[in-house]
Every structure is written in structure tokens, then in C-alpha cells.
Design an enzyme around this catalytic site. Sequence first.
Site, PDB file in Angstrom:
ATOM      1  N   CYS A 112       0.808  -1.233   0.000  1.00 41.23           N
ATOM      2  CA  CYS A 112       0.000   0.000   0.000  1.00 41.23           C
ATOM      3  C   CYS A 112       0.838   1.278   0.000  1.00 41.23           C
ATOM      4  CB  CYS A 112      -0.956  -0.002   1.179  1.00 41.23           C
ATOM      5  SG  CYS A 112      -2.077  -1.399   1.129  1.00 41.23           S
ATOM      6  N   HIS A 252      -2.606   7.017   2.814  1.00 38.31           N
ATOM      7  CA  HIS A 252      -3.174   5.743   2.355  1.00 38.31           C
ATOM      8  C   HIS A 252      -4.547   5.568   3.016  1.00 38.31           C
ATOM      9  CE1 HIS A 252      -3.885   1.683   1.392  1.00 38.31           C
ATOM     10  NE2 HIS A 252      -3.556   1.187   2.562  1.00 38.31           N
ATOM     11  N   ASN A 282     -10.036   0.226   0.933  1.00 36.25           N
ATOM     12  CA  ASN A 282      -8.582   0.271   0.798  1.00 36.25           C
ATOM     13  C   ASN A 282      -8.206  -0.305  -0.566  1.00 36.25           C
ATOM     14  OD1 ASN A 282      -5.859  -0.331   0.868  1.00 36.25           O
ATOM     15  ND2 ASN A 282      -5.886  -1.205   2.930  1.00 36.25           N
TER      16      ASN A 282
HETATM   17  N1  ACO Z   1     -17.755  -8.076  10.911  1.00 38.67           N
HETATM   18  C1  ACO Z   1     -18.171  -8.383  12.149  1.00 38.67           C
HETATM   19  N2  ACO Z   1     -17.327  -8.776  13.105  1.00 38.67           N
HETATM   20  C2  ACO Z   1     -16.018  -8.873  12.789  1.00 38.67           C
HETATM   21  C3  ACO Z   1     -15.528  -8.570  11.509  1.00 38.67           C
HETATM   22  C4  ACO Z   1     -16.468  -8.175  10.551  1.00 38.67           C
HETATM   23  N3  ACO Z   1     -16.102  -7.846   9.297  1.00 38.67           N
HETATM   24  N4  ACO Z   1     -14.193  -8.752  11.494  1.00 38.67           N
HETATM   25  C5  ACO Z   1     -13.845  -9.147  12.722  1.00 38.67           C
HETATM   26  N5  ACO Z   1     -14.952  -9.230  13.518  1.00 38.67           N
HETATM   27  C6  ACO Z   1     -15.056  -9.593  14.925  1.00 38.67           C
HETATM   28  C7  ACO Z   1     -13.898 -10.420  15.408  1.00 38.67           C
HETATM   29  O1  ACO Z   1     -14.114 -11.784  15.131  1.00 38.67           O
HETATM   30  C8  ACO Z   1     -13.905 -10.108  16.868  1.00 38.67           C
HETATM   31  O2  ACO Z   1     -14.911 -10.892  17.482  1.00 38.67           O
HETATM   32  P1  ACO Z   1     -14.692 -11.508  18.969  1.00 38.67           P
HETATM   33  O3  ACO Z   1     -14.544 -10.305  19.851  1.00 38.67           O
HETATM   34  O4  ACO Z   1     -15.951 -12.257  19.179  1.00 38.67           O
HETATM   35  O5  ACO Z   1     -13.448 -12.325  18.865  1.00 38.67           O
HETATM   36  C9  ACO Z   1     -14.372  -8.653  16.952  1.00 38.67           C
HETATM   37  O6  ACO Z   1     -15.009  -8.388  15.691  1.00 38.67           O
HETATM   38  C10 ACO Z   1     -13.269  -7.664  17.152  1.00 38.67           C
HETATM   39  O7  ACO Z   1     -12.211  -7.978  16.246  1.00 38.67           O
HETATM   40  P2  ACO Z   1     -10.920  -7.111  16.208  1.00 38.67           P
HETATM   41  O8  ACO Z   1      -9.967  -7.696  15.198  1.00 38.67           O
HETATM   42  O9  ACO Z   1     -10.425  -6.890  17.602  1.00 38.67           O
HETATM   43  O10 ACO Z   1     -11.493  -5.727  15.641  1.00 38.67           O
HETATM   44  P3  ACO Z   1     -10.779  -4.335  15.582  1.00 38.67           P
HETATM   45  O11 ACO Z   1     -11.498  -3.353  16.376  1.00 38.67           O
HETATM   46  O12 ACO Z   1      -9.294  -4.455  15.748  1.00 38.67           O
HETATM   47  O13 ACO Z   1     -11.020  -3.935  14.051  1.00 38.67           O
HETATM   48  C11 ACO Z   1      -9.883  -3.936  11.940  1.00 38.67           C
HETATM   49  C12 ACO Z   1     -10.526  -4.798  13.028  1.00 38.67           C
HETATM   50  C13 ACO Z   1     -10.928  -3.017  11.359  1.00 38.67           C
HETATM   51  C14 ACO Z   1      -9.353  -4.859  10.840  1.00 38.67           C
HETATM   52  C15 ACO Z   1      -8.727  -3.096  12.552  1.00 38.67           C
HETATM   53  O14 ACO Z   1      -7.885  -3.914  13.333  1.00 38.67           O
HETATM   54  C16 ACO Z   1      -7.906  -2.416  11.506  1.00 38.67           C
HETATM   55  O15 ACO Z   1      -8.378  -1.553  10.795  1.00 38.67           O
HETATM   56  N6  ACO Z   1      -6.619  -2.760  11.360  1.00 38.67           N
HETATM   57  C17 ACO Z   1      -5.797  -2.212  10.301  1.00 38.67           C
HETATM   58  C18 ACO Z   1      -6.021  -3.023   9.065  1.00 38.67           C
HETATM   59  C19 ACO Z   1      -5.471  -2.388   7.808  1.00 38.67           C
HETATM   60  O16 ACO Z   1      -5.409  -1.203   7.690  1.00 38.67           O
HETATM   61  N7  ACO Z   1      -5.093  -3.250   6.867  1.00 38.67           N
HETATM   62  C20 ACO Z   1      -4.632  -2.833   5.587  1.00 38.67           C
HETATM   63  C21 ACO Z   1      -3.168  -2.617   5.612  1.00 38.67           C
HETATM   64  S1  ACO Z   1      -2.562  -1.862   4.161  1.00 38.67           S
HETATM   65  C22 ACO Z   1      -1.947  -2.998   3.066  1.00 38.67           C
HETATM   66  O17 ACO Z   1      -0.768  -2.985   2.783  1.00 38.67           O
HETATM   67  C23 ACO Z   1      -2.792  -4.067   2.471  1.00 38.67           C
END
Ligand code: ACO
Length: 325
Positions: A112, A252, A282
Amino acid sequence: MRHVNIIGTGSYTPDNTMSNDDIAKLVDTSDEWITSRTGIRERRISTKESTADMAYEAAKRAIKSAGITVDDIELIICATITPDYFMPSVACTVQGMLMAHKSAAFDLNAACTGFVYAMVTASQFIQSGMYNKVLVIGVDTISKILDWQDRSTCVLFGDGAGAAVLSASDIKRGIIASTLSSDGSKQSILYCEAIPLANPYIKYKEEPARPSIKMQGQEVFKFAVRSVTDTIKKVLTMGNLTEEDVKFLVSHQANRRIIDVVAKNSNIPIEKFYMNLERYGNTSSASIGIALDELVKTGDLKSGDIIILVGFGGGMTSGAIAIEW
Ligand code: ACO
């Protein structure tokens, strides 16, 4: 001293829109969860366009907005992690589609951060005097490396392409400072395997799974906040600039919450961060290019304004460029 100016931008996203409600029909998620955790409401998913098709459309628009012809282009650099072929590169395919016969062409992979890496690489070729006009493209058909059953990743991404034409200039404007960094020791928090070893010595009990993005979301979140905050600070210092000097930041477009925390940590008003992730999700290597093109089209960017392009991504990589428009 040769200066490097951005003289044109362009972008392309597929027509097909997939809303959060559409994704909720595929995996156990909801519009409320996706919007509140990420800010994303919809994304474009290719139903027919290849990576090169999207790159070509964005490139054509950037060349048109630059007011030049394809014969002026001496180098094409394409940032992507989702090429159509191992070879040729997407850049070579696009060169053929454009009929930019006088141009060299190659791809680079910085996930990214790819658009920033490609811009910095292009600017080095211009500053060295080797080339005068370079076409930079960031493109990804990220939908083809998603696991559409994994709700923790498939809700985050979309397909698209962004492009810019960089040109040598005697006028003291354009790229003021740039910084790139990588940390290969963190690659396990965000990766996508390529094809597995395959030769007469290898026997698999089961057919290897199709490659797809694997991510430790919270670790990526922490990396993103830290690296983007630090990278903005670094490029401002290198450019002898302050936060107040900056008119817009084009980060990004991964997650609204990441940008909110970066804005707070950097003491930069959130209004200065141009955002379109709500509409595209993204788009990986394309996101900064698409956002820059949209920002240019708003007409809010005036000559002399300072903008910062800043990215983070798999690798883990990060980088930023300070530009006087
Ligand atoms: N819908 C509903 N529930 C979900 C989803 C979904 N899409 N995804 C995960 N959950 C659940 C999980 O299973 C978890 O459930 P549990 O508590 O029963 O175990 C709960 O939601 C919380 O999960 P977390 O992973 O703790 O959620 P978080 O608040 O961290 O948000 C997210 C997740 C949005 C992915 C966040 O961590 C984030 O944005 N991270 C950065 C990711 C990113 O930017 N990636 C791209 C990088 S750039 C590149 O080079 C590709």
C-alpha cells in the site's frame, strides 16, 4: 537544480459497486460493524477489468490532464501487488496499450506504500537527468487475492488505479522532500503468499489453497498509526516545514480510525486529511493516487500549497513525500 513537478493526475475505478450490505450477504458482518470500525461504506470490485485495464485508463487520464502525448513519456513505473502476469510487468502491458514506444517500463512492489515508492523512484530518475517525464501508476485488483469467506479482511478492500505524470522543471516547485522505510521483520502481520513450490521433487497431499491476504488487524493498526505519524514528522523536518504549512495530507486510505489517531498525534486538524475511503475502501497501491486525483479535481489545491502524500503497507513499508503544488 532540476525540480520535479506533478503535471497531471488520473484515476479509474470499476463501475461495479459493492456495499457493506452486499458483503453482509457473503459473510457474518454488518454495515454498522464495518462503518463504525473502518469508515468504509462501499467499494468497487472488478467484474471484468484486469489490473492492466485499470492502470491503462488511469494512465490515459493522467497523460491527458498533463497536456502531453504518449511520446513524451520516457519511463513508466507501476506499483502493484496484483499483476496479471509474473511477466510481462503491468507497466510493460500498459506501455503496449498506450503505444508509448519511447518509454522504459517496470513494476515495483511496496504494497500500500507502492504509489509513494513509485513517485520517489520516478523523482530520482528525473533529478539525475536520465529522464524528463515519468508516468507513475498505482494499481491493484486486490479482490482477486482476498479470501471472500474471511470477514476480517474481505470487508476492507476495493479495486482501482491512480496515476500521475512527473516532469523535470527549472521552476522551484514540486517535490520538496521524501522518505521511504521498510521493516521486513514484521512481514508476518500482513502478507499474501505467491504460488507454492512446484517441481518433480514436490508432492502435495492436498491441492495448495489459492493465495489470499492474511492479516493481524490490531498489529497492522498499531504499525500504521506509529509509522504514519513518524513519517509525517520526518518529511516535515526534512523539508524545513511545520504542520501549519501543510494545506492537505493524502494518506493511504485504509481506515478512518487510523487517520483520526494520526491527525490527533500529529496535531494536524482532521479536515486537512483528504479522505475517500468511505466510497472505495482500501485500494492498496492505488489509494493515494486515486485520492490525489480527486483532490486535484476539487479545485481546492492552489499553486504554492504544501501537500503531504503518506503511505504504509505490507512489507512492512512506509513513506512520505512533501510537495509544493
Ligand atoms: N464483521 C463483524 N465482526 C467482525 C468482523 C467483521 N467484518 N471482522 C472481525 N470481527 C469480529 C472479530 O471476530 C472479533 O470478534 P470476537 O470479539 O468475538 O473475537 C471482533 O469483531 C473484534 O475484532 P478485532 O480484530 O479486535 O477488531 P478491531 O477493532 O481491531 O477492528 C480492523 C478490526 C478493522 C481490521 C482493525 O484492526 C484495523 O483496521 N486494522 C488495520 C487493518 C489495515 O489497515 N489493513 C490494511 C493494511 S494496508 C496494506 O498494505 C494491504
